[in-house]
Design an enzyme around this catalytic site. Structure first.
Site, short mmCIF file in Angstrom:
data_model
loop_
_atom_site.label_atom_id
_atom_site.label_comp_id
_atom_site.label_asym_id
_atom_site.label_seq_id
_atom_site.Cartn_x
_atom_site.Cartn_y
_atom_site.Cartn_z
N SER A 1 0.83 -1.21 0.00
CA SER A 1 0.00 0.00 0.00
C SER A 1 0.87 1.27 0.00
O SER A 1 2.04 1.24 0.39
CB SER A 1 -0.89 0.00 1.24
OG SER A 1 -0.08 0.08 2.39
N CYS B 1 -3.28 -4.61 -8.07
CA CYS B 1 -2.82 -3.22 -8.12
C CYS B 1 -3.02 -2.64 -9.51
O CYS B 1 -2.99 -1.44 -9.69
CB CYS B 1 -1.35 -3.13 -7.75
SG CYS B 1 -0.30 -3.90 -8.98
N GLU C 1 -8.25 4.06 -2.73
CA GLU C 1 -8.12 2.76 -3.40
C GLU C 1 -9.05 1.80 -2.67
O GLU C 1 -8.85 1.52 -1.49
CB GLU C 1 -6.67 2.27 -3.32
CG GLU C 1 -6.46 0.95 -4.05
CD GLU C 1 -5.04 0.41 -3.91
OE1 GLU C 1 -4.43 0.57 -2.84
OE2 GLU C 1 -4.56 -0.20 -4.88
P1 NAD Z 1 0.28 -3.52 2.93
O1 NAD Z 1 0.97 -2.25 2.64
O2 NAD Z 1 -0.72 -3.56 4.03
O3 NAD Z 1 1.35 -4.66 3.28
C1 NAD Z 1 2.52 -4.83 2.50
C2 NAD Z 1 3.63 -5.34 3.40
O4 NAD Z 1 3.91 -4.35 4.40
C3 NAD Z 1 3.27 -6.63 4.13
O5 NAD Z 1 4.38 -7.49 4.09
C4 NAD Z 1 2.95 -6.17 5.54
O6 NAD Z 1 3.30 -7.11 6.51
C5 NAD Z 1 3.79 -4.91 5.71
N1 NAD Z 1 3.14 -3.92 6.58
C6 NAD Z 1 1.80 -3.75 6.79
N2 NAD Z 1 1.60 -2.72 7.64
C7 NAD Z 1 2.80 -2.23 7.97
C8 NAD Z 1 3.25 -1.15 8.78
N3 NAD Z 1 2.38 -0.41 9.46
N4 NAD Z 1 4.57 -0.93 8.89
C9 NAD Z 1 5.46 -1.68 8.21
N5 NAD Z 1 5.10 -2.72 7.42
C10 NAD Z 1 3.79 -2.99 7.28
O7 NAD Z 1 -0.37 -4.01 1.53
P2 NAD Z 1 -1.35 -5.22 1.29
O8 NAD Z 1 -2.69 -4.88 1.85
O9 NAD Z 1 -0.72 -6.49 1.67
O10 NAD Z 1 -1.42 -5.20 -0.31
C11 NAD Z 1 -2.34 -4.42 -1.03
C12 NAD Z 1 -1.72 -3.12 -1.49
O11 NAD Z 1 -0.57 -3.39 -2.27
C13 NAD Z 1 -2.63 -2.31 -2.39
O12 NAD Z 1 -2.51 -0.96 -2.05
C14 NAD Z 1 -2.09 -2.56 -3.79
O13 NAD Z 1 -2.36 -1.55 -4.74
C15 NAD Z 1 -0.64 -2.65 -3.49
N6 NAD Z 1 0.05 -3.35 -4.55
C16 NAD Z 1 0.81 -2.62 -5.41
C17 NAD Z 1 1.44 -3.25 -6.46
C18 NAD Z 1 2.26 -2.46 -7.45
O14 NAD Z 1 3.00 -3.06 -8.20
N7 NAD Z 1 2.15 -1.14 -7.47
C19 NAD Z 1 1.33 -4.63 -6.63
C20 NAD Z 1 0.55 -5.34 -5.71
C21 NAD Z 1 -0.07 -4.69 -4.67
#
Ligand code: NAD
Length: 498
Positions: A229, A284, A383
């Site tokens: 995210s 995404c 989103e």
């Molecule tokens: P997220 O940001 O919640 O989690 C991603 C990673 O960060 C995980 O490994 C999680 O454990 C870690 N994380 C979560 N909260 C955290 C915090 N407070 N501090 C540090 N680390 C933390 O994302 P998600 O919900 O797993 O995935 C969905 C998101 O990913 C959507 O926003 C989507 O658009 C994005 N995404 C982007 C792409 C791209 O290529 N641009 C591809 C896939 C997904």
């Protein structure tokens, strides 16, 4: 509880049980069945993984190209042989349909195939006689220990975007998969070891914010790849950059399609439906906004009819849409739908009350369509990451392009038209990193790189392809002169004992 399988850490070639006192459950989103427990690794365990990767780097960086490449040749074969097993694990913990799960694995497999070509990808440049008898050339040398932090929505593809190319270029790696669905990632990691990745070259730690922060802070980690995210990605980018690391963060999106009235209607509506609602909108690169230009605004009833015809169910039964990843995600999506109604958008199709017989506990939301959406509404600004399509209206291509360019995100976009001139204007003027022309989800194959832009990305270089070779290597430039004793006879030279 204690009967549940536990997800292991991988440190120095050994799958080990975490000593953590903090664990989370991995839950099947279609049934709420608890599949396993995953640890939030301790600081000592993160340090041990990084130390193992540091030690392994000393020999791995000198491993010949052919030996590195052959591991990935073997690895792609193993992934192919285990495709169905991997897809079943992925569907159970993530929810997506088996067909989507195979797609998730296959897109990662393509990167593994690309990593097997590392010999030609990591070559330097050479210029002869930059001055008389002086040559200059470059070496692309690995950085050291690299780390990857991955999201829940592609638990096969995104880890495979990262560690194969990092390791093929001579680095060692510490992976932190999503704690929501780490099991398919771990099976892929097991297969990577079976393919020949030596102990310590690939390590895995599990966890949440504390582990991520430890990765951002660790002095022995040289580069961090993050996908997730925008909120977390911005944090990771700033924290890891401040600690002197290279960082690439691929983040959230709000991908718009433009539908022109001269588009092939059947194709455009089918593709839009698939790209908005496939994988329950948890991509995404999902098309979550469509800007209908002029007479294309008359196509809404046909779009709604197509969306209505999609089936919703447990991923293992291969419907069109599976469940959302968690109860929390379902609540967030249905809450945003309610906000859309409250803020004045027209709800053309409401997926909130979908019923899936036999799966009453599943996190299901059916296809949902809003028309009359305007910038400023929550459903437009946020989103949603669910099967919700927002429709906007525009009178001209110029107006539609202006809407997209005013949106802060820049992951992907698409145009549907039969006009070459309109498509060319779109590709030239649109300020988004990945552009589809009658292609709804323009994710590049690994001959190219993933090139999301603006608010969807922090850092210069994208995942896989040519860009990631630069990300995972340091360019060293050598300028050399060799003295020819005979040609320069009469001059005095220092003798070097060889
Ligand atoms: P997220 O940001 O919640 O989690 C991603 C990673 O960060 C995980 O490994 C999680 O454990 C870690 N994380 C979560 N909260 C955290 C915090 N407070 N501090 C540090 N680390 C933390 O994302 P998600 O919900 O797993 O995935 C969905 C998101 O990913 C959507 O926003 C989507 O658009 C994005 N995404 C982007 C792409 C791209 O290529 N641009 C591809 C896939 C997904």
């Amino acid at each position: 509880m204690s009967q549940l399988p536990t997800v292991k850490l991988l440190i120095g070639g050994e799958f080990v049980e975490s000593q953590s006192s903090e664990w989370r459950e991995v839950i099947n989103p279609a049934t709420q069945q608890v599949l396993a427990r995953v640890p939030m690794a301790t600081a000592d365990e993160v340090n041990a993984a990084v130390a193992a990767a540091s030690r392994a780097f000393n020999s791995w960086k000198k491993t010949p190209i052919g030996a590195r490449a052959r591991i990935f040749l073997k690895y792609q074969q193993l992934i192919r042989e285990h495709m169905q097993e991997l897809a079943a694990i992925l569907t159970a913990e993530q929810g997506k349909t088996l067909a989507d799960a195979e797609g998730d694995i296959f897109r990662g497999l393509e990167v593994v195939e690309h990593a097997a070509n590392i010999g030609t990808l990591q070559m330097g440049e050479f210029a002869e006689n930059v001055a008389g008898g002086v040559d200059t050339y470059t070496l692309q040398q690995p950085l050291g220990v690299c780390a990857g932090i991955t999201p829940f929505n592609f638990p096969a593809m995104i880890p495979l975007w990262m560690f194969p190319m990092a390791i093929a270029t001579g680095n060692t790696f510490v992976l932190k998969p999503s704690e929501q669905d780490p099991m398919v990632t771990m099976r892929l990691v097991e297969l990577a070891l079976e393919a020949g990745i030596p102990p310590g070259v690939l390590n895995v730690v599990h966890g949440g914010p504390e582990v991520v922060n430890a990765i951002c802070d660790h002095p022995d980690i040289k580069a961090v790849s993050f996908v997730g995210s925008s909120r977390v990605g911005s944090h990771v980018y700033h924290r890891a950059s401040q600690n002197g690391k290279r960082v690439q963060c691929m983040m959230g999106a709000k991908n718009h399609a433009i539908v022109l009235p001269d588009a092939n209607k059947d194709q455009a509506l089918n593709q839009l439906t698939g790209a908005a609602f496939g994988a329950a909108g948890q991509r995404c690169m999902a098309l979550s906004v469509a800007v209908l230009v002029g007479e294309a605004q008359q196509w809404i009833p046909e779009l709604v009819a197509r969306a209505k015809s999609l089936s919703v169910g447990a991923g293992k039964d291969n419907p069109d849409l599976g469940p959302l990843i968690s109860c929390t995600a379902r609540e967030r999506v249905t809450g945003l739908i309610a906000k859309g109604v409250a803020e004045g958008a027209r709800l053309e199709l409401d997926g909130r009350h979908v019923h899936v017989p036999g799966y009453e506990q599943g996190n299901f939301v059916g296809p949902t369509i809003f028309s009359g959406v305007k910038p400023g509404m929550s459903i437009y600004e946020q989103e949603i990451f669910g099967p919700v399509l927002c429709l906007l209206a525009a009178d001209s291509l110029d107006e539609a392009i202006a809407i997209i360019n005013a949106n802060p995100h820049g992951n992907g976009t698409a145009i549907f038209t039969q006009s070459g001139a309109a498509a060319r204007k779109f590709q030239e003027e649109i300020n988004v990193g990945q552009v589809g022309i009658n292609v709804p989800i323009p994710v590049p194959v690994p001959l190219f790189s993933f090139t999301g832009s603006r608010g969807s990305k922090l850092g210069d270089l994208g995942p896989y392809g040519k860009q990631v070779v630069l990300f995972y290597t340091q360019t060293k430039t050598v300028t050399s002169r060799w003295f020819d004793d005979e040609a320069s006879s009469g001059k005095v030279h220092t003798t070097i004992a060889l």
